[in-house]
Write a protein that holds these residues in place. Structure first.
Motif, PDB file in Angstrom:
ATOM      1  N   LYS A  58       0.596  -4.936   3.209  1.00 51.87           N
ATOM      2  CA  LYS A  58      -0.732  -4.351   3.392  1.00 51.87           C
ATOM      3  C   LYS A  58      -1.101  -4.323   4.854  1.00 51.87           C
ATOM      4  O   LYS A  58      -1.646  -3.347   5.366  1.00 51.87           O
ATOM      5  N   SER A  81      -9.462   1.756   2.752  1.00 50.64           N
ATOM      6  CA  SER A  81      -9.467   0.284   2.647  1.00 50.64           C
ATOM      7  C   SER A  81      -8.999  -0.158   1.265  1.00 50.64           C
ATOM      8  O   SER A  81      -8.222  -1.108   1.133  1.00 50.64           O
ATOM      9  N   SER A 137       6.016   2.556   1.997  1.00 51.51           N
ATOM     10  CA  SER A 137       5.546   1.673   0.920  1.00 51.51           C
ATOM     11  C   SER A 137       6.355   1.889  -0.355  1.00 51.51           C
ATOM     12  O   SER A 137       6.693   0.935  -1.066  1.00 51.51           O
ATOM     13  N   VAL A 183       0.820  -1.587   6.639  1.00 47.52           N
ATOM     14  CA  VAL A 183       0.266  -0.271   6.339  1.00 47.52           C
ATOM     15  C   VAL A 183      -1.000  -0.022   7.144  1.00 47.52           C
ATOM     16  O   VAL A 183      -1.201   1.031   7.734  1.00 47.52           O
ATOM     17  N   ASN A 184      -1.865  -1.025   7.183  1.00 48.47           N
ATOM     18  CA  ASN A 184      -3.120  -0.886   7.909  1.00 48.47           C
ATOM     19  C   ASN A 184      -2.874  -0.702   9.401  1.00 48.47           C
ATOM     20  O   ASN A 184      -3.518   0.106  10.070  1.00 48.47           O
ATOM     21  N   THR A 205      -5.160   0.343   1.077  1.00 49.17           N
ATOM     22  CA  THR A 205      -4.391  -0.646   1.842  1.00 49.17           C
ATOM     23  C   THR A 205      -4.450  -2.026   1.202  1.00 49.17           C
ATOM     24  O   THR A 205      -3.620  -2.902   1.512  1.00 49.17           O
TER      25      THR A 205
END
Length: 503
Positions: free
Chosen positions: A5, A411, A174, A8-9, A414
Motif C-alpha cells: 500500500k 485513498s 499490484s 502504491v501511494n 490504496t
C-alpha cells in the motif's frame, strides 16, 4: 500488505509531483505566442475590404464634385443652303457657314441635389469601416478564444494522460505482485481510458487545425502590401500550422454604456427604449441612416422632373459677298429651348413613387438591424447570466467536491478499501469538470466580445469637421479638412476587444 500500500501511494504521489513540474514548465511564456491583441490588430491592418471601402468613398466624393458641374456646352459647325447647281458659296444670299454654341441647364436644383446625394452616400463609408473593424475584432477574437480553449484542453488531457499511465503502471504492479484487490479488468480499464484520451486528443488537434485555418484568412497578407510597414516589423510572424495561443486566458473588459462614468448600470435592467437609443449610435445603424438620407435626396431629385429643362443657343453665320460685289451682312442668332413636362401621370409621378418606395425599403433595413441587435443582446445577456451562475457553482461546490471525491477514492484504493474503477471514474470526472469550467470561462469572454460589439456605438470619435447628429457622443473635431468625413477612430474606451489582464 502495508508495504505494498505504501509503495502504491508513493508511486502515485510521485506521479502527481512529476505532473506539477511539467505543468510549471509549460506555463513559461513563449516568445512566439500569438496574443489576442496581435491577432485582432493584424486582421484589421491587412483587411483588404477596408482599403476597398476607402476607394469607394473616394470615388463617390469625386463624383459629388463632378456631378455638381454643368454639362459641357456643345458646338456645331454647319455649311447651310449651299446651291446644288454649282456649289458656289457666293451664288445665293442664304448660303452661309454657321457656327453655333448650345448650353443645357438641368432641371431645377437637380445638379445640387445630385452632388448632395453622392456626398450623403460617401458619409456612410467611415461608419461602415468602423463597423467592419468591430466585426473583425468580434470574429477574430472569438476564433482566437476557440483556439485557446482547444489548446488548453489538449494540455489538460496530456497532463492527465501521464497520470493515467502511472495509474496503469500501479495497477499492473499490484496485479503482478498478487497483493491487494487489483484485478485484470482494472488493467484493461486503465488501458481503455488511455485509448479514449488519445481519441479525445486527436479530435481536439483536428479542431485546433480547423481554427488555425479559419484564422489564416485574417492573419495572412496575400499581396504583401503591408509587410514593409513598421507595424508588421514589430509584430509576431504567424505560423499558421502551429499557432501558440499562450497559457493564460485574457480577461476582456465589458464596455457598458452609462450616462454616469462612475456608475455602471445593470445590463439586465436596461429598458428596450434605452437599448434602442444605444443601438441607434451603432456605426452599422448610422451607416444605414446615411443611406436613408441619400435615398431621401433621391426623392427630391425625382421631384425635379416636374421642372422644365432649359437650354440656350447662340450662332454666328458668315456669308460671302454677292457676285456683283455687293457686301452681304453676316447673321447672329440666339434662342432658348425648354421642354414641357405636361404628361406626368405615367412618368414623373411614377419616378417619385419609385424613389419613395426605395427610401422606405432602406428604412426597413434599419429596423431589421435594430431587431437583430436587440435579439443578440437579449440572448447574450441570458447566456452570460447562466454562465456566471454556473461559474459560481463550479468554484464553490463542484470542483471542491469532485476533487475531494477523487482523493477519497484514491485513498480507499490504496488502503484496499475501494475499486480501481472508482479511481479511474473519479479522475475522468475531475478532468471533465476542469475542462467544462475552462469552456465556461472562454464562453464568457466570447460573450463580452459580442456585447462590446453591440455597445461600440457609444465609444468612438470622429476626426473630421463633419459631425453627424447621430454620432454626437464622444466626438472630436478637426476644422482643417474641408468639411468631409475622412475616418472614424476608436477611442481607448471603444477598444471593445481590449484586455484587462491575465487570469
Amino acid at each position: 500488505m502495508f508495504s505494498n500500500k505504501s509503495n502504491v501511494n508513493i508511486v502515485f504521489v510521485s506521479a502527481l509531483i512529476s505532473l506539477a513540474v511539467n505543468a510549471t514548465d509549460t506555463s513559461i511564456t513563449n516568445v512566439h505566442v500569438l496574443t489576442i491583441e496581435q491577432a485582432i490588430k493584424t486582421a484589421q491592418t491587412i483587411d483588404p475590404w477596408l482599403a476597398g471601402n476607402m476607394h469607394q468613398q473616394q470615388a463617390l466624393e469625386s463624383m459629388a464634385q463632378a456631378s455638381g458641374s454643368l454639362p459641357d456646352p456643345s458646338v456645331s459647325m454647319t455649311l447651310a443652303n449651299l446651291p446644288m447647281d454649282g456649289f458656289d458659296f457666293s451664288q445665293e444670299a442664304m448660303t452661309q457657314v454657321k457656327i453655333g454654341l448650345t448650353q443645357v441647364f438641368p432641371r431645377g436644383d437637380s445638379l445640387a441635389l445630385k452632388s448632395k446625394r453622392f456626398k450623403r452616400q460617401s458619409e456612410a463609408f467611415p461608419f461602415q469601416r468602423l463597423d467592419r473593424k468591430a466585426k473583425i475584432a468580434l470574429t477574430v477574437g472569438s476564433l482566437w478564444l476557440d483556439g485557446y480553449r482547444v489548446q488548453k484542453s489538449i494540455s489538460l488531457i496530456e497532463q492527465n494522460r501521464a497520470l493515467f499511465e502511472q495509474l496503469a503502471d500501479v495497477a499492473e504492479a499490484s496485479y503482478s505482485s498478487a497483493l491487494g484487490k487489483t484485478r485484470q479488468q482494472d488493467i484493461v480499464r486503465a488501458q481503455l481510458e488511455l485509448s479514449r484520451l488519445d481519441e479525445r486528443l486527436d479530435i481536439l488537434r483536428q479542431q485546433k487545425h480547423q481554427f488555425e485555418g479559419l484564422l489564416s484568412k485574417w492573419l495572412v497578407d496575400f499581396d504583401g502590401q503591408y509587410q514593409s510597414s513598421k507595424y508588421f516589423e514589430e509584430t509576431y510572424d504567424v505560423i499558421l500550422n502551429g499557432i501558440d495561443f499562450g497559457e493564460r486566458l485574457p480577461q476582456i473588459e465589458l464596455q457598458i454604456p452609462s450616462n454616469e462614468p462612475h456608475k455602471l448600470p445593470d445590463l439586465n435592467r436596461l429598458t428596450s427604449s434605452r437599448l434602442i437609443n444605444i443601438f441607434n449610435a451603432h456605426p452599422g445603424v448610422i451607416a444605414i441612416d446615411k443611406k436613408v438620407s441619400a435615398s431621401k435626396t433621391g426623392i427630391s431629385m425625382a421631384q425635379q422632373q416636374y421642372h422644365p429643362q432649359w437650354g440656350v443657343n447662340a450662332s454666328y453665320g458668315y456669308r460671302d459677298d454677292a457676285p456683283s460685289g455687293i457686301e452681304r451682312s453676316d447673321f447672329f442668332s440666339i434662342g432658348v429651348t425648354f421642354d414641357l413636362p405636361l404628361f406626368t401621370d405615367n412618368k414623373q409621378d411614377k419616378e417619385v413613387d419609385a424613389a419613395i418606395s426605395k427610401t422606405e425599403a432602406v428604412k426597413t433595413e434599419k429596423l431589421i438591424l435594430l431587431k437583430q441587435h436587440l435579439s443578440a443582446y437579449t440572448t447574450a445577456i441570458g447566456r452570460l447570466g447562466g454562465i456566471k451562475r454556473r461559474q459560481a457553482l463550479y468554484k464553490s461546490k463542484l470542483l471542491p467536491q469532485i476533487h475531494d471525491h477523487a482523493e477519497a477514492t484514491l485513498s480507499a484504493y490504496t488502503h484496499d478499501d475501494g475499486d480501481f474503477s472508482d479511481v479511474v471514474r473519479s479522475r475522468i470526472a475531475l478532468l471533465n469538470t476542469v475542462i467544462d469550467e475552462l469552456n465556461l470561462n472562454v464562453e464568457q469572454q466570447q460573450l463580452h466580445l459580442e456585447l462590446n460589439y453591440l455597445f461600440i456605438g457609444n465609444s468612438y470619435s470622429i476626426s473630421s469637421d463633419f459631425v453627424p447628429k447621430e454620432a454626437s457622443l464622444m466626438t472630436t473635431l478637426n476644422k482643417n479638412d474641408g468639411g468631409r468625413v475622412t475616418e472614424l477612430n476608436v477611442t481607448n474606451r471603444g477598444q471593445f476587444w481590449s484586455v484587462k489582464g491575465d487570469n
